[in-house]
Motif scaffolding. Structure first.
Motif, PDB file in Angstrom:
ATOM      1  N   ASN A   1       3.281 -11.680   4.536  1.00 47.25           N
ATOM      2  CA  ASN A   1       3.515 -11.610   5.985  1.00 47.25           C
ATOM      3  C   ASN A   1       4.976 -11.319   6.304  1.00 47.25           C
ATOM      4  O   ASN A   1       5.271 -10.547   7.219  1.00 47.25           O
ATOM      5  CB  ASN A   1       3.114 -12.928   6.649  1.00 47.25           C
ATOM      6  CG  ASN A   1       1.622 -13.123   6.725  1.00 47.25           C
ATOM      7  OD1 ASN A   1       0.860 -12.379   6.120  1.00 47.25           O
ATOM      8  ND2 ASN A   1       1.193 -14.124   7.452  1.00 47.25           N
TER       9      ASN A   1
ATOM     10  N   ILE B   1       6.012  -7.685   6.368  1.00 49.13           N
ATOM     11  CA  ILE B   1       5.610  -7.005   7.610  1.00 49.13           C
ATOM     12  C   ILE B   1       6.545  -7.412   8.741  1.00 49.13           C
ATOM     13  O   ILE B   1       6.995  -6.569   9.522  1.00 49.13           O
ATOM     14  CB  ILE B   1       4.144  -7.326   7.965  1.00 49.13           C
ATOM     15  CG1 ILE B   1       3.197  -6.967   6.802  1.00 49.13           C
ATOM     16  CG2 ILE B   1       3.731  -6.626   9.253  1.00 49.13           C
ATOM     17  CD1 ILE B   1       3.192  -5.524   6.376  1.00 49.13           C
ATOM     18  N   CYS B   2       6.871  -8.689   8.818  1.00 52.65           N
ATOM     19  CA  CYS B   2       7.792  -9.193   9.859  1.00 52.65           C
ATOM     20  C   CYS B   2       9.127  -8.466   9.808  1.00 52.65           C
ATOM     21  O   CYS B   2       9.633  -8.010  10.838  1.00 52.65           O
ATOM     22  CB  CYS B   2       8.064 -10.679   9.678  1.00 52.65           C
ATOM     23  SG  CYS B   2       6.638 -11.714   9.822  1.00 52.65           S
TER      24      CYS B   2
ATOM     25  N   TRP C   1       3.589 -13.999  14.927  1.00 49.90           N
ATOM     26  CA  TRP C   1       2.875 -12.854  15.499  1.00 49.90           C
ATOM     27  C   TRP C   1       2.035 -12.143  14.433  1.00 49.90           C
ATOM     28  O   TRP C   1       0.869 -11.830  14.661  1.00 49.90           O
ATOM     29  CB  TRP C   1       3.862 -11.889  16.159  1.00 49.90           C
ATOM     30  CG  TRP C   1       3.183 -10.730  16.823  1.00 49.90           C
ATOM     31  CD1 TRP C   1       3.295  -9.419  16.477  1.00 49.90           C
ATOM     32  CD2 TRP C   1       2.274 -10.764  17.927  1.00 49.90           C
ATOM     33  NE1 TRP C   1       2.519  -8.641  17.304  1.00 49.90           N
ATOM     34  CE2 TRP C   1       1.876  -9.450  18.208  1.00 49.90           C
ATOM     35  CE3 TRP C   1       1.751 -11.794  18.699  1.00 49.90           C
ATOM     36  CZ2 TRP C   1       0.990  -9.125  19.225  1.00 49.90           C
ATOM     37  CZ3 TRP C   1       0.871 -11.463  19.723  1.00 49.90           C
ATOM     38  CH2 TRP C   1       0.495 -10.153  19.975  1.00 49.90           C
ATOM     39  N   VAL C   2       2.602 -11.915  13.269  1.00 47.48           N
ATOM     40  CA  VAL C   2       1.866 -11.257  12.191  1.00 47.48           C
ATOM     41  C   VAL C   2       0.664 -12.109  11.786  1.00 47.48           C
ATOM     42  O   VAL C   2      -0.442 -11.600  11.607  1.00 47.48           O
ATOM     43  CB  VAL C   2       2.774 -10.959  10.979  1.00 47.48           C
ATOM     44  CG1 VAL C   2       1.962 -10.445   9.798  1.00 47.48           C
ATOM     45  CG2 VAL C   2       3.848  -9.952  11.363  1.00 47.48           C
ATOM     46  N   SER C   3       0.849 -13.401  11.682  1.00 42.13           N
ATOM     47  CA  SER C   3      -0.237 -14.302  11.322  1.00 42.13           C
ATOM     48  C   SER C   3      -1.353 -14.279  12.366  1.00 42.13           C
ATOM     49  O   SER C   3      -2.541 -14.249  12.022  1.00 42.13           O
ATOM     50  CB  SER C   3       0.299 -15.728  11.157  1.00 42.13           C
ATOM     51  OG  SER C   3      -0.742 -16.605  10.809  1.00 42.13           O
TER      52      SER C   3
ATOM     53  N   VAL D   1       1.127  -3.778  14.256  1.00 41.94           N
ATOM     54  CA  VAL D   1       1.109  -4.697  13.108  1.00 41.94           C
ATOM     55  C   VAL D   1      -0.029  -4.328  12.165  1.00 41.94           C
ATOM     56  O   VAL D   1       0.152  -4.277  10.947  1.00 41.94           O
ATOM     57  CB  VAL D   1       1.002  -6.165  13.574  1.00 41.94           C
ATOM     58  CG1 VAL D   1       0.783  -7.097  12.388  1.00 41.94           C
ATOM     59  CG2 VAL D   1       2.237  -6.568  14.354  1.00 41.94           C
TER      60      VAL D   1
ATOM     61  N   ILE E   1       0.324  -3.181   8.193  1.00 42.53           N
ATOM     62  CA  ILE E   1      -0.373  -3.847   7.089  1.00 42.53           C
ATOM     63  C   ILE E   1      -1.167  -2.820   6.285  1.00 42.53           C
ATOM     64  O   ILE E   1      -1.109  -2.797   5.055  1.00 42.53           O
ATOM     65  CB  ILE E   1      -1.274  -4.984   7.603  1.00 42.53           C
ATOM     66  CG1 ILE E   1      -0.411  -6.128   8.161  1.00 42.53           C
ATOM     67  CG2 ILE E   1      -2.199  -5.500   6.502  1.00 42.53           C
ATOM     68  CD1 ILE E   1      -1.180  -7.192   8.929  1.00 42.53           C
TER      69      ILE E   1
END
Length: 71
Positions: free
Chosen positions: A20, A23-24, A33-35, A47, A51
């Motif tokens: 994660n 990506i962040c 937010w990614v989670s 996002v 990914i």
């Protein structure tokens, strides 16, 4: 989003060596937010695309055809 889909995406990330935080950092967004996006609690095409790109799979294969419209 189904639990199986979340598990499949997380497995693809693990196999690609992507977490994660990768990506962040790439997008300049929070880990939360990614989670949220990853677990289907929020929607962000940006996002999701990051990914998919990071794991080397087509967007539609990871998220499904309808997801791109909803994101």
């Amino acid at each position: 989003m189904t639990t199986n889909k979340v598990r499949r995406i997380k497995a693809a990330m693990a196999l690609a060596g992507v977490c994660n935080m990768d990506i962040c950092r790439k997008l300049g967004v929070s880990a939360t937010w990614v989670s949220l996006v990853l677990n289907g609690k929020a929607s962000s095409e940006r996002v999701r695309k990051a990914i998919a790109d990071a794991v080397g799979q087509p967007y539609e294969r990871l998220w499904g055809k309808e997801s791109k419209k909803a994101a």
